[in-house]
Design a protein around this motif. Structure first.
Motif, PDB file in Angstrom:
ATOM      1  N   UNK A   1      35.605  33.569  28.393  1.00 43.17           N
ATOM      2  CA  UNK A   1      36.540  34.659  28.694  1.00 43.17           C
ATOM      3  C   UNK A   1      35.869  35.975  29.050  1.00 43.17           C
ATOM      4  N   UNK A   2      34.653  36.184  28.562  1.00 47.46           N
ATOM      5  CA  UNK A   2      33.977  37.460  28.771  1.00 47.46           C
ATOM      6  C   UNK A   2      32.610  37.224  29.409  1.00 47.46           C
ATOM      7  N   UNK A   3      32.230  38.122  30.305  1.00 50.55           N
ATOM      8  CA  UNK A   3      30.965  37.982  31.027  1.00 50.55           C
ATOM      9  C   UNK A   3      29.755  38.281  30.148  1.00 50.55           C
ATOM     10  N   UNK A   4      29.924  39.135  29.138  1.00 50.43           N
ATOM     11  CA  UNK A   4      28.799  39.542  28.298  1.00 50.43           C
ATOM     12  C   UNK A   4      29.343  40.084  26.984  1.00 50.43           C
ATOM     13  N   UNK A   5      28.468  40.253  25.990  1.00 48.13           N
ATOM     14  CA  UNK A   5      28.928  40.884  24.738  1.00 48.13           C
ATOM     15  C   UNK A   5      29.454  42.304  24.975  1.00 48.13           C
TER      16      UNK A   5
ATOM     17  N   UNK B   1      44.723  37.036  29.109  1.00 45.46           N
ATOM     18  CA  UNK B   1      43.862  37.194  30.282  1.00 45.46           C
ATOM     19  C   UNK B   1      44.594  36.662  31.507  1.00 45.46           C
ATOM     20  N   UNK B   2      44.196  37.142  32.644  1.00 51.09           N
ATOM     21  CA  UNK B   2      44.721  36.634  33.907  1.00 51.09           C
ATOM     22  C   UNK B   2      43.662  35.711  34.500  1.00 51.09           C
ATOM     23  N   UNK B   3      44.053  34.464  34.713  1.00 51.05           N
ATOM     24  CA  UNK B   3      43.121  33.471  35.264  1.00 51.05           C
ATOM     25  C   UNK B   3      43.117  33.592  36.780  1.00 51.05           C
ATOM     26  N   UNK B   4      41.930  33.626  37.328  1.00 45.77           N
ATOM     27  CA  UNK B   4      41.792  33.719  38.789  1.00 45.77           C
ATOM     28  C   UNK B   4      40.930  32.569  39.278  1.00 45.77           C
ATOM     29  N   UNK B   5      41.388  31.915  40.329  1.00 47.75           N
ATOM     30  CA  UNK B   5      40.633  30.828  40.950  1.00 47.75           C
ATOM     31  C   UNK B   5      40.402  31.174  42.403  1.00 47.75           C
ATOM     32  N   UNK B   6      39.224  30.840  42.873  1.00 53.29           N
ATOM     33  CA  UNK B   6      38.951  31.006  44.300  1.00 53.29           C
ATOM     34  C   UNK B   6      37.925  29.977  44.734  1.00 53.29           C
ATOM     35  N   UNK B   7      37.907  29.693  45.994  1.00 54.67           N
ATOM     36  CA  UNK B   7      36.945  28.754  46.561  1.00 54.67           C
ATOM     37  C   UNK B   7      35.858  29.549  47.252  1.00 54.67           C
ATOM     38  N   UNK B   8      34.611  29.203  46.937  1.00 58.65           N
ATOM     39  CA  UNK B   8      33.472  29.876  47.551  1.00 58.65           C
ATOM     40  C   UNK B   8      32.572  28.822  48.179  1.00 58.65           C
TER      41      UNK B   8
ATOM     42  N   UNK C   1      36.337  29.749  38.687  1.00 58.65           N
ATOM     43  CA  UNK C   1      37.400  30.237  37.810  1.00 58.65           C
ATOM     44  C   UNK C   1      36.848  31.427  37.043  1.00 58.65           C
ATOM     45  N   UNK C   2      37.624  32.512  37.028  1.00 58.77           N
ATOM     46  CA  UNK C   2      37.220  33.685  36.252  1.00 58.77           C
ATOM     47  C   UNK C   2      38.446  34.249  35.549  1.00 58.77           C
ATOM     48  N   UNK C   3      38.202  35.128  34.598  1.00 59.49           N
ATOM     49  CA  UNK C   3      39.278  35.741  33.833  1.00 59.49           C
ATOM     50  C   UNK C   3      39.161  37.244  33.971  1.00 59.49           C
TER      51      UNK C   3
END
Length: 153
Positions: free
Chosen positions: A83-87, A120-127, A146-148
């Motif tokens: 859920x989080x990128x870093x502490x 959280x808002x879930x976001x999906x994208x194709x790269x 997938x990112x939040x």
């Protein structure tokens, strides 16, 4: 399943169910209090309210149990890392939370631990990415990421 449950499924709504009647009354009061005066109240709304309550119960059962959300436990907790990128990102979300600020004002009543719900808002994208397949580097391989975002505590 009991006999009473079977009868409810078959549509016999005249079986007294005080908890359901109370839920119908709460729903009607919030949606439109005048519905109480229509013919068929409360029987008319029991099936819909029962379905809504069943859905809410199933949805609540899917909420995972509590986890310690503190920067020190970030490395060992796969949920926090998802859920989080870093502490620092975790700490920023906690510091930004209005609910936590309100709770800190009542610190004596809350004690050292508290429970909060993370939204959280879930976001999906194709790269397009690269991958090695059979010893060869392939370019422009489609991957789903997938990112939040928009963390709310």
């Amino acid at each position: 399943m009991t006999l009473w449950d079977s009868l409810r499924i078959l549509g016999h709504h005249d079986i007294p169910d005080p908890a359901l009647d109370e839920a119908v009354a709460r729903a009607v009061k919030r949606v439109e209090p005048k519905l109480e005066y229509l013919a068929g109240y409360p029987n008319r709304y029991r099936a819909a309210v029962r379905m809504a309550l069943d859905y809410a119960t199933r949805l609540a059962a899917q909420v995972p149990g509590p986890l310690a959300a503190e920067p020190a436990s970030f490395v060992g907790n796969p949920h926090l890392r998802a859920f989080f990128a870093s502490p620092e990102h975790l700490e920023e979300a906690l510091v930004r939370s209005r609910a936590i600020h309100d709770l800190e004002a009542l610190q004596d009543a809350a004690g050292p631990h508290f429970y909060a719900l993370l939204g959280v808002r879930r976001r999906e994208k194709t790269v397009l990415d690269m991958e090695v397949q059979a010893g060869q580097l392939r370019r422009d391989v489609a991957r789903r990421v997938v990112s939040f975002a928009d963390h709310t505590v």
